[in-house]
Design a protein around this motif. Structure first.
Motif, PDB file in Angstrom:
ATOM      1  N   ALA A 107       5.652  13.575 -12.312  1.00  0.00           N
ATOM      2  CA  ALA A 107       4.720  14.629 -13.027  1.00  0.00           C
ATOM      3  C   ALA A 107       3.632  15.311 -12.231  1.00  0.00           C
ATOM      4  O   ALA A 107       3.493  16.453 -12.286  1.00  0.00           O
ATOM      5  CB  ALA A 107       4.123  14.308 -14.540  1.00  0.00           C
ATOM      6  N   GLY A 108       3.128  14.304 -11.193  1.00  0.00           N
ATOM      7  CA  GLY A 108       2.019  14.982 -10.637  1.00  0.00           C
ATOM      8  C   GLY A 108       1.940  15.281  -9.042  1.00  0.00           C
ATOM      9  O   GLY A 108       1.207  15.663  -8.484  1.00  0.00           O
ATOM     10  N   VAL A 109       3.424  15.095  -8.732  1.00  0.00           N
ATOM     11  CA  VAL A 109       3.598  14.979  -7.036  1.00  0.00           C
ATOM     12  C   VAL A 109       4.894  15.966  -6.847  1.00  0.00           C
ATOM     13  O   VAL A 109       5.923  16.122  -7.557  1.00  0.00           O
ATOM     14  CB  VAL A 109       3.925  13.824  -6.553  1.00  0.00           C
ATOM     15  N   PRO A 110       4.703  16.892  -5.825  1.00  0.00           N
ATOM     16  CA  PRO A 110       5.817  17.814  -5.518  1.00  0.00           C
ATOM     17  C   PRO A 110       6.844  16.972  -4.958  1.00  0.00           C
ATOM     18  O   PRO A 110       6.699  16.470  -3.900  1.00  0.00           O
ATOM     19  CB  PRO A 110       5.255  18.924  -4.439  1.00  0.00           C
ATOM     20  N   LEU A 111       8.171  16.927  -5.490  1.00  0.00           N
ATOM     21  CA  LEU A 111       9.240  16.133  -4.818  1.00  0.00           C
ATOM     22  C   LEU A 111      10.215  17.100  -4.158  1.00  0.00           C
ATOM     23  O   LEU A 111      10.310  18.066  -4.724  1.00  0.00           O
ATOM     24  CB  LEU A 111       9.976  15.383  -6.069  1.00  0.00           C
ATOM     25  N   LEU A 501      10.884  13.057 -20.262  1.00  0.00           N
ATOM     26  CA  LEU A 501      10.698  11.463 -20.660  1.00  0.00           C
ATOM     27  C   LEU A 501      10.454  11.052 -19.098  1.00  0.00           C
ATOM     28  O   LEU A 501       9.911  10.041 -18.859  1.00  0.00           O
ATOM     29  CB  LEU A 501      11.937  10.816 -21.121  1.00  0.00           C
ATOM     30  N   LEU A 502      11.502  11.391 -18.385  1.00  0.00           N
ATOM     31  CA  LEU A 502      11.350  10.987 -16.819  1.00  0.00           C
ATOM     32  C   LEU A 502      10.116  11.289 -16.003  1.00  0.00           C
ATOM     33  O   LEU A 502       9.729  10.552 -15.142  1.00  0.00           O
ATOM     34  CB  LEU A 502      12.552  11.376 -16.028  1.00  0.00           C
ATOM     35  N   ARG A 503       9.426  12.453 -16.701  1.00  0.00           N
ATOM     36  CA  ARG A 503       8.018  12.690 -15.960  1.00  0.00           C
ATOM     37  C   ARG A 503       6.896  12.080 -16.963  1.00  0.00           C
ATOM     38  O   ARG A 503       5.893  12.668 -16.901  1.00  0.00           O
ATOM     39  CB  ARG A 503       7.912  14.413 -16.089  1.00  0.00           C
ATOM     40  N   GLY A 504       7.043  11.054 -17.867  1.00  0.00           N
ATOM     41  CA  GLY A 504       6.348  10.648 -18.494  1.00  0.00           C
ATOM     42  C   GLY A 504       5.573  11.506 -19.773  1.00  0.00           C
ATOM     43  O   GLY A 504       4.475  11.000 -20.469  1.00  0.00           O
ATOM     44  N   ASN A 505       6.087  12.699 -20.166  1.00  0.00           N
ATOM     45  CA  ASN A 505       5.459  13.186 -21.248  1.00  0.00           C
ATOM     46  C   ASN A 505       6.193  12.963 -22.412  1.00  0.00           C
ATOM     47  O   ASN A 505       7.117  13.918 -23.008  1.00  0.00           O
ATOM     48  CB  ASN A 505       5.760  14.804 -20.727  1.00  0.00           C
ATOM     49  N   PHE A 506       5.677  12.046 -23.253  1.00  0.00           N
ATOM     50  CA  PHE A 506       6.327  11.394 -24.448  1.00  0.00           C
ATOM     51  C   PHE A 506       6.503  12.398 -25.608  1.00  0.00           C
ATOM     52  O   PHE A 506       7.144  12.707 -26.487  1.00  0.00           O
ATOM     53  CB  PHE A 506       5.764  10.124 -24.759  1.00  0.00           C
ATOM     54  N   THR A 507       5.210  13.021 -25.616  1.00  0.00           N
ATOM     55  CA  THR A 507       5.037  14.163 -26.691  1.00  0.00           C
ATOM     56  C   THR A 507       5.888  15.335 -26.587  1.00  0.00           C
ATOM     57  O   THR A 507       6.544  15.376 -27.729  1.00  0.00           O
ATOM     58  CB  THR A 507       3.664  14.817 -26.609  1.00  0.00           C
ATOM     59  N   GLN A 508       6.228  15.878 -25.489  1.00  0.00           N
ATOM     60  CA  GLN A 508       7.223  16.892 -25.340  1.00  0.00           C
ATOM     61  C   GLN A 508       8.673  16.385 -25.382  1.00  0.00           C
ATOM     62  O   GLN A 508       9.414  17.280 -26.071  1.00  0.00           O
ATOM     63  CB  GLN A 508       7.040  17.644 -23.850  1.00  0.00           C
ATOM     64  N   ALA A 509       8.998  15.177 -25.006  1.00  0.00           N
ATOM     65  CA  ALA A 509      10.069  14.665 -25.283  1.00  0.00           C
ATOM     66  C   ALA A 509      10.684  14.405 -26.634  1.00  0.00           C
ATOM     67  O   ALA A 509      11.725  14.833 -27.088  1.00  0.00           O
ATOM     68  CB  ALA A 509      10.195  13.327 -24.283  1.00  0.00           C
ATOM     69  N   ARG A 510       9.287  13.811 -27.550  1.00  0.00           N
ATOM     70  CA  ARG A 510       9.815  13.944 -28.843  1.00  0.00           C
ATOM     71  C   ARG A 510       9.991  15.011 -29.487  1.00  0.00           C
ATOM     72  O   ARG A 510      10.680  15.200 -30.549  1.00  0.00           O
ATOM     73  CB  ARG A 510       8.783  12.902 -29.500  1.00  0.00           C
ATOM     74  N   LYS A 511       9.055  16.167 -29.087  1.00  0.00           N
ATOM     75  CA  LYS A 511       9.129  17.693 -29.672  1.00  0.00           C
ATOM     76  C   LYS A 511      10.605  18.220 -29.717  1.00  0.00           C
ATOM     77  O   LYS A 511      11.041  18.724 -30.528  1.00  0.00           O
ATOM     78  CB  LYS A 511       8.137  18.381 -29.171  1.00  0.00           C
ATOM     79  N   HIS A 512      11.012  18.144 -28.413  1.00  0.00           N
ATOM     80  CA  HIS A 512      12.449  18.860 -28.270  1.00  0.00           C
ATOM     81  C   HIS A 512      13.571  18.043 -28.965  1.00  0.00           C
ATOM     82  O   HIS A 512      14.267  18.539 -29.194  1.00  0.00           O
ATOM     83  CB  HIS A 512      12.534  18.760 -26.742  1.00  0.00           C
TER      84      HIS A 512
END
Length: 547
Positions: A107-111, A501-512
């Motif tokens: 979530a925080g690093v340019p890949l 989910l892969l970026r660790g944002n559980f709130t957004q994952a559940r929302k979708h």
């Protein structure tokens, strides 16, 4: 790390007793000297006194110094692989920690999003891991888009590589020497042992160190990274640094053994160390993170060279695959297509003509460097919209090796630049049928299908690829966008949930997933799968909180 201190304690006790006895002997002898002065024994006692005074100094200073060094070396006992006391936490928990860190890291690093580069590095890493001492060879690779030298290993099997490392490593053997070093850190569980070495260390300090790795990889600067580490683990830092040199030496030794088992010359490690040492001098106070966490010294370079001389010699075989991927890194990192064209033209001039491909490693190396320069020039021409020049430049490479995937895909990209989208789609479909679920082929096919507005076909390609590579966030992102273009809103929200989910944002994952659940109310089976996925996400988040 298990440290045996029993021998050291007993030795210190013996040394204290020796010193006390020596002082007592000196006092007694001085008194005897005075008593015997009048009896004609002065000469004898003088020599005896000298002998007794000098001998204890030799015994208490020189001998203990030698013995202490020997006993100190013997006292440090690195546990064997698989030792139940080898880590602060069990391997399963260590892996869970690494997976949790990976989600935040993404979530925080340019890949780097280049599928060809990722697949090459992934295959190389798996090859090296199969020759290593890793008991658990499940690895997760992250390729960081950063021009600095860096590679890192995080407990739980996460290996990170900065794209800048490929620009400094002159060949595949040198790159592999860095990766085998990192694999040795994982196989010996050095991170966990460093934590164990400090009795005051805890999970907070682990998370802090991992945060430092993430900040450094993101290019946040050495001061920011150091602050992140120091804030959370000040109590344990001194203890860990005491063992870092031992760990680095062990990783050097085991990494070189893995390198040789994988078919690379051991001398490549010494060469890479030497190159890093020279680079660190150029950076001054802006030393890259890898060189701060893996300090390179003249003695370390010498040790690597000596170790190489003791191992079986291996003839270095150049790798065209590595040179092509290195070229892709240079093209993507270039300031402009025009500058890239100038760069590769100069490179071709320096390499010189080479009409025949010889069989010796030296001849192959020259031919491969020329091929890589032609490939880079063709990429740069196409990048600059000069697709006709790109095709002419690539033509001799295709004639020489028509089945090489990087050449074929670049030729198809030239078709796309020339506006031949249907031809590109046909060629990619044929390749996909020949090599199904190939990461770079499938991604380019999906992009081309989208350009041709064949969204449902693109959905099928990406869904199949996502099943093969469920941890690739870029696939889920593209799949979500493709579902949207195909007006499949239910699947759009499901794919976005996997991306978040892969970026660790559980709130957004559940929302979708809740959005998807509302759309799937009339479909029992789909609703059940979505509810189950929500429960799985809750378990993952709960596990992460309790690490």
């Amino acid at each position: 790390m298990n440290i045996s201190i029993k021998n050291s304690d007993s030795f210190l006790s013996r040394r204290k007793n020796n010193i006390s006895s020596t002082l007592a002997c000196r006092l007694l002898l001085l008194a005897a000297f005075k008593r015997c002065k009048d009896y004609g024994l002065i000469t004898l006692l003088r020599w005896l006194l000298i002998a007794v005074l000098v001998l204890p100094i030799f015994v208490t200073v020189l001998v203990p110094k030698f013995v202490t060094e020997v006993e100190a070396i013997e006292a440090v006992v690195l546990p064997e692989l698989g030792d139940s006391m080898a880590g602060l936490m069990p391997p399963a928990q260590e892996r869970a920690l690494g997976q949790a860190w990976l989600k935040s890291f993404r979530a925080g690093v340019p890949l780097e999003q280049d599928p060809l580069l990722f697949e090459y590095l992934e295959n190389l890493l798996l090859r090296l891991a199969s020759n290593s001492d890793l008991s658990d060879k499940r690895l997760d690779l992250v390729v960081v888009k950063n021009p600095t030298i860096n590679a890192f290993a995080v407990p739980g099997g996460v290996v990170g590589i900065n794209t800048g490392l490929l620009r400094y490593a002159q060949d595949e053997a040198q790159l592999s020497s860095v990766l085998t070093h990192e694999l040795a850190h994982l196989s010996q569980r050095h991170f966990a042992r460093s934590v164990e070495a400090s009795k005051r260390a805890n999970i907070t300090s682990i998370v802090g160190l991992l945060a430092g790795i993430a900040v450094a990889a993101a290019g946040g600067g050495g001061n920011v990274a150091t602050a992140a580490i120091m804030t959370s683990q000040a109590a344990a830092l001194d203890s860990r640094l005491r063992y870092s040199r031992l760990h680095e030496r062990e990783a050097d030794r085991l990494g070189t053994q893995t390198l040789v088992r994988a078919g690379y010359p051991a001398q490549a490690a010494a060469e890479m160390f030497k190159q890093m040492l020279n680079t660190s001098r150029l950076y001054g106070n802006r030393t890259p993170e890898f060189l701060r966490t893996h300090p390179i010294t003249e003695s370390r370079v010498a040790d690597a060279s000596n170790r190489a001389r003791q191992l079986p010699p291996i003839v270095r075989q150049p790798s065209i695959d590595y040179l092509l991927m290195r070229t892709r890194v240079i093209v993507h990192a270039g300031s402009s297509a025009k500058n890239n064209i100038k760069h590769f033209k100069l490179q071709l001039k320096n390499v010189g003509k080479n009409d025949s491909h010889g069989s010796s490693p030296k001849q192959k190396s020259k031919s491969y460097h020329r091929d890589a320069a032609l490939y880079g020039l063709a990429m740069s021409y196409n990048q600059n919209g000069q697709w006709k020049k790109a095709r002419r430049t690539l033509a001799p490479l295709l004639k020489q090796q028509p089945a090489r995937i990087p050449y074929s895909l670049l030729d198809i990209e030239i078709d796309i630049e020339a506006g031949e989208l249907k031809l590109a789609e046909k060629r990619l479909s044929d390749l996909n049928a020949l090599i199904p679920k190939n990461y770079p082929i499938s991604m380019l096919l999906a992009k081309t299908l989208r350009q041709n507005k064949e969204y449902k076909s693109a959905q099928l390609v990406l869904q199949s690829l996502a099943e093969t590579r469920p941890k690739q966030a870029d696939i889920w992102y593209m799949l979500a966008e493709t579902h949207g273009l195909a007006s499949d809103i239910l699947k759009l929200h499901q794919a976005r949930a996997e991306f978040f989910l892969l970026r660790g944002n559980f709130t957004q994952a559940r929302k979708h997933l809740h959005y998807a659940l509302n759309l799937a109310q009339n479909n029992y089976h789909v609703s059940a799968r979505i509810k189950e996925r929500v429960r799985e996400i809750n378990v993952i988040q709960h596990t992460m909180k309790n690490l």
